[in-house]
Design a protein around this motif. Structure first.
Motif, PDB file in Angstrom:
ATOM      1  N   ARG A   1       2.535 109.878  21.765  1.00 15.56           N
ATOM      2  CA  ARG A   1       2.424 109.423  20.378  1.00 15.56           C
ATOM      3  C   ARG A   1       3.761 109.563  19.661  1.00 15.56           C
ATOM      4  NH1 ARG A   1       1.252 110.428  15.007  1.00 15.56           N
ATOM      5  NH2 ARG A   1       1.465 112.673  15.079  1.00 15.56           N
ATOM      6  N   GLN A   2       4.451 110.672  19.886  1.00 15.32           N
ATOM      7  CA  GLN A   2       5.756 110.872  19.248  1.00 15.32           C
ATOM      8  C   GLN A   2       6.783 109.861  19.757  1.00 15.32           C
ATOM      9  OE1 GLN A   2       6.516 112.749  16.616  1.00 15.32           O
ATOM     10  NE2 GLN A   2       4.370 113.356  16.529  1.00 15.32           N
ATOM     11  N   ALA A   3       6.729 109.530  21.040  1.00 14.85           N
ATOM     12  CA  ALA A   3       7.647 108.530  21.596  1.00 14.85           C
ATOM     13  C   ALA A   3       7.377 107.153  20.995  1.00 14.85           C
ATOM     14  CB  ALA A   3       7.527 108.485  23.118  1.00 14.85           C
ATOM     15  N   VAL A   4       6.114 106.804  20.835  1.00 13.92           N
ATOM     16  CA  VAL A   4       5.764 105.516  20.224  1.00 13.92           C
ATOM     17  C   VAL A   4       6.178 105.510  18.758  1.00 13.92           C
ATOM     18  CG1 VAL A   4       3.837 103.998  19.582  1.00 13.92           C
ATOM     19  CG2 VAL A   4       3.924 105.007  21.868  1.00 13.92           C
ATOM     20  N   LYS A   5       5.979 106.633  18.073  1.00 11.59           N
ATOM     21  CA  LYS A   5       6.392 106.757  16.671  1.00 11.59           C
ATOM     22  C   LYS A   5       7.906 106.552  16.540  1.00 11.59           C
ATOM     23  CE  LYS A   5       6.093 110.044  12.845  1.00 11.59           C
ATOM     24  NZ  LYS A   5       5.610 111.388  12.444  1.00 11.59           N
ATOM     25  N   ALA A   6       8.660 107.146  17.450  1.00 12.03           N
ATOM     26  CA  ALA A   6      10.121 106.984  17.433  1.00 12.03           C
ATOM     27  C   ALA A   6      10.508 105.527  17.696  1.00 12.03           C
ATOM     28  CB  ALA A   6      10.770 107.904  18.463  1.00 12.03           C
ATOM     29  N   ALA A   7       9.809 104.875  18.616  1.00  9.91           N
ATOM     30  CA  ALA A   7      10.091 103.462  18.897  1.00  9.91           C
ATOM     31  C   ALA A   7       9.758 102.600  17.682  1.00  9.91           C
ATOM     32  CB  ALA A   7       9.308 102.995  20.123  1.00  9.91           C
ATOM     33  N   GLU A   8       8.661 102.901  17.009  1.00  7.23           N
ATOM     34  CA  GLU A   8       8.282 102.158  15.797  1.00  7.23           C
ATOM     35  C   GLU A   8       9.347 102.323  14.712  1.00  7.23           C
ATOM     36  OE1 GLU A   8       4.700 102.049  12.449  1.00  7.23           O
ATOM     37  OE2 GLU A   8       4.691 103.614  13.977  1.00  7.23           O
ATOM     38  N   LEU A   9       9.813 103.534  14.523  1.00  6.65           N
ATOM     39  CA  LEU A   9      10.842 103.797  13.515  1.00  6.65           C
ATOM     40  C   LEU A   9      12.143 103.071  13.860  1.00  6.65           C
ATOM     41  CD1 LEU A   9      11.434 105.364  10.906  1.00  6.65           C
ATOM     42  CD2 LEU A   9      12.223 107.244  12.329  1.00  6.65           C
ATOM     43  N   GLU A  10      12.525 103.070  15.134  1.00 12.04           N
ATOM     44  CA  GLU A  10      13.740 102.362  15.542  1.00 12.04           C
ATOM     45  C   GLU A  10      13.588 100.860  15.347  1.00 12.04           C
ATOM     46  OE1 GLU A  10      17.645 101.688  17.059  1.00 12.04           O
ATOM     47  OE2 GLU A  10      16.646 103.244  15.902  1.00 12.04           O
ATOM     48  N   ALA A  11      12.417 100.328  15.645  1.00 13.84           N
ATOM     49  CA  ALA A  11      12.174  98.904  15.420  1.00 13.84           C
ATOM     50  C   ALA A  11      12.287  98.573  13.934  1.00 13.84           C
ATOM     51  CB  ALA A  11      10.810  98.499  15.961  1.00 13.84           C
ATOM     52  N   GLU A  12      11.755  99.431  13.081  1.00 10.68           N
ATOM     53  CA  GLU A  12      11.869  99.206  11.638  1.00 10.68           C
ATOM     54  C   GLU A  12      13.325  99.290  11.197  1.00 10.68           C
ATOM     55  OE1 GLU A  12       9.092 101.698   9.488  1.00 10.68           O
ATOM     56  OE2 GLU A  12       7.585 100.096   9.658  1.00 10.68           O
ATOM     57  N   ARG A  13      14.086 100.218  11.770  1.00  8.56           N
ATOM     58  CA  ARG A  13      15.507 100.331  11.409  1.00  8.56           C
ATOM     59  C   ARG A  13      16.255  99.051  11.776  1.00  8.56           C
ATOM     60  NH1 ARG A  13      20.288 101.002  13.221  1.00  8.56           N
ATOM     61  NH2 ARG A  13      19.678 101.170  15.399  1.00  8.56           N
ATOM     62  N   LEU A  14      15.988  98.520  12.958  1.00  4.44           N
ATOM     63  CA  LEU A  14      16.655  97.288  13.386  1.00  4.44           C
ATOM     64  C   LEU A  14      16.223  96.094  12.537  1.00  4.44           C
ATOM     65  CD1 LEU A  14      16.499  97.844  17.232  1.00  4.44           C
ATOM     66  CD2 LEU A  14      18.533  97.957  15.760  1.00  4.44           C
ATOM     67  N   TYR A  15      14.957  96.038  12.202  1.00  2.00           N
ATOM     68  CA  TYR A  15      14.450  94.992  11.305  1.00  2.00           C
ATOM     69  C   TYR A  15      15.148  95.092   9.952  1.00  2.00           C
ATOM     70  CZ  TYR A  15      10.891  92.988   8.097  1.00  2.00           C
ATOM     71  OH  TYR A  15      10.222  92.303   7.108  1.00  2.00           O
ATOM     72  N   MET A  16      15.273  96.311   9.445  1.00  2.00           N
ATOM     73  CA  MET A  16      15.918  96.498   8.152  1.00  2.00           C
ATOM     74  C   MET A  16      17.406  96.169   8.217  1.00  2.00           C
ATOM     75  SD  MET A  16      13.655  99.794   7.087  1.00  2.00           S
ATOM     76  CE  MET A  16      14.026 100.011   5.364  1.00  2.00           C
ATOM     77  N   ALA A  17      18.021  96.372   9.363  1.00  2.00           N
ATOM     78  CA  ALA A  17      19.428  95.970   9.529  1.00  2.00           C
ATOM     79  C   ALA A  17      19.542  94.451   9.416  1.00  2.00           C
ATOM     80  CB  ALA A  17      19.968  96.463  10.865  1.00  2.00           C
ATOM     81  N   SER A  18      18.558  93.734   9.956  1.00  2.00           N
ATOM     82  CA  SER A  18      18.598  92.269   9.837  1.00  2.00           C
ATOM     83  C   SER A  18      18.383  91.854   8.382  1.00  2.00           C
ATOM     84  CB  SER A  18      17.581  91.607  10.768  1.00  2.00           C
ATOM     85  OG  SER A  18      16.254  91.829  10.353  1.00  2.00           O
ATOM     86  N   LEU A  19      17.571  92.596   7.639  1.00  2.00           N
ATOM     87  CA  LEU A  19      17.401  92.297   6.212  1.00  2.00           C
ATOM     88  C   LEU A  19      18.686  92.598   5.442  1.00  2.00           C
ATOM     89  CD1 LEU A  19      13.806  93.728   5.582  1.00  2.00           C
ATOM     90  CD2 LEU A  19      14.481  91.308   5.648  1.00  2.00           C
ATOM     91  N   GLU A  20      19.355  93.687   5.807  1.00  2.32           N
ATOM     92  CA  GLU A  20      20.597  94.036   5.118  1.00  2.32           C
ATOM     93  C   GLU A  20      21.648  92.939   5.280  1.00  2.32           C
ATOM     94  OE1 GLU A  20      23.865  97.628   4.731  1.00  2.32           O
ATOM     95  OE2 GLU A  20      22.412  97.705   6.356  1.00  2.32           O
ATOM     96  N   GLN A  21      21.680  92.319   6.449  1.00  2.13           N
ATOM     97  CA  GLN A  21      22.662  91.248   6.684  1.00  2.13           C
ATOM     98  C   GLN A  21      22.477  90.079   5.729  1.00  2.13           C
ATOM     99  OE1 GLN A  21      22.190  90.361  10.835  1.00  2.13           O
ATOM    100  NE2 GLN A  21      23.684  91.905  11.444  1.00  2.13           N
ATOM    101  N   LEU A  22      21.266  89.897   5.221  1.00  2.33           N
ATOM    102  CA  LEU A  22      21.017  88.805   4.275  1.00  2.33           C
ATOM    103  C   LEU A  22      21.802  88.996   2.982  1.00  2.33           C
ATOM    104  CD1 LEU A  22      17.169  88.376   4.764  1.00  2.33           C
ATOM    105  CD2 LEU A  22      19.036  87.152   5.904  1.00  2.33           C
ATOM    106  N   ALA A  23      22.172  90.230   2.677  1.00  2.00           N
ATOM    107  CA  ALA A  23      22.924  90.513   1.456  1.00  2.00           C
ATOM    108  C   ALA A  23      24.373  90.056   1.554  1.00  2.00           C
ATOM    109  CB  ALA A  23      22.870  92.000   1.137  1.00  2.00           C
ATOM    110  N   ASP A  24      24.817  89.692   2.757  1.00  2.00           N
ATOM    111  CA  ASP A  24      26.208  89.250   2.905  1.00  2.00           C
ATOM    112  C   ASP A  24      26.520  88.048   2.017  1.00  2.00           C
ATOM    113  OD1 ASP A  24      26.599  91.272   4.722  1.00  2.00           O
ATOM    114  OD2 ASP A  24      26.521  89.965   6.486  1.00  2.00           O
ATOM    115  N   GLY A  25      25.530  87.218   1.727  1.00  2.00           N
ATOM    116  CA  GLY A  25      25.748  86.044   0.892  1.00  2.00           C
ATOM    117  C   GLY A  25      25.472  86.272  -0.578  1.00  2.00           C
ATOM    118  N   TRP A  26      25.104  87.484  -0.955  1.00  2.00           N
ATOM    119  CA  TRP A  26      24.802  87.766  -2.354  1.00  2.00           C
ATOM    120  C   TRP A  26      26.088  87.954  -3.163  1.00  2.00           C
ATOM    121  CZ3 TRP A  26      20.678  92.199  -1.663  1.00  2.00           C
ATOM    122  CH2 TRP A  26      19.509  91.653  -1.110  1.00  2.00           C
TER     123      TRP A  26
END
Length: 156
Positions: A96-121
């Protein structure tokens, strides 16, 4: 309010840890199907003085489609299912902890893709309370108005 010029991930961690934010985000997620990283992204944009545009929302929807349903939601389901299994058999807690860590890392990578959208702001400007309210309202359905207001209050 967390540091507006911080990169999105540290901003999101700081914002989510504020009193009432996690509860309001989870209420929006569970009650209205909201995407918590998108809500935090909208708050981050507001902290930078940026009101989300239709173009921003379209680009964010594309990023969400790449991460949310195919990656993050299955990991979340697995983590939640494992919680019951871990209660019955403590040896399952490591998985469960390993899956939780994978979920958190996936969210971090997703959020990195959202952050890149600010490049045009435009360059960041001082935040205005109405910008936060407007961004949250654009990311949540109208029937979520009470949750939107709770989240706005917690993030202000």
């Amino acid at each position: 309010m967390p540091e507006p010029l911080a990169p999105f991930w540290p901003y999101a961690l700081d914002a989510y840890a504020r009193p009432g934010v996690a509860e309001a985000c989870l209420a929006a997620q569970d009650g209205h199907g909201a995407d918590v990283p998108l809500l935090l992204w909208g708050a981050w944009a507001a902290a930078r003085g940026h009101t989300l545009t239709e173009g921003d929302l379209d680009a964010a929807a594309t990023a969400a489609a790449r991460w949310r349903a195919p990656v993050i939601e299955p990991l979340r389901q697995a983590r939640r299912a494992l919680k019951a299994l871990a209660a019955d058999a403590p040896a399952n807690e490591a998985l469960r902890q390993a899956v939780k860590a994978a979920e958190l890392e996936a969210e971090r990578l997703y959020m990195a893709s959202l952050e890149q959208l600010a490049d045009g702001w435009p360059a960041p400007t001082p935040p205005r309370p109405q910008t936060l309210r407007d961004n949250l309202a654009r990311l949540l359905p109208p029937e979520a108005a009470p949750v939107t207001e709770r989240l706005h209050k917690a993030l202000s």
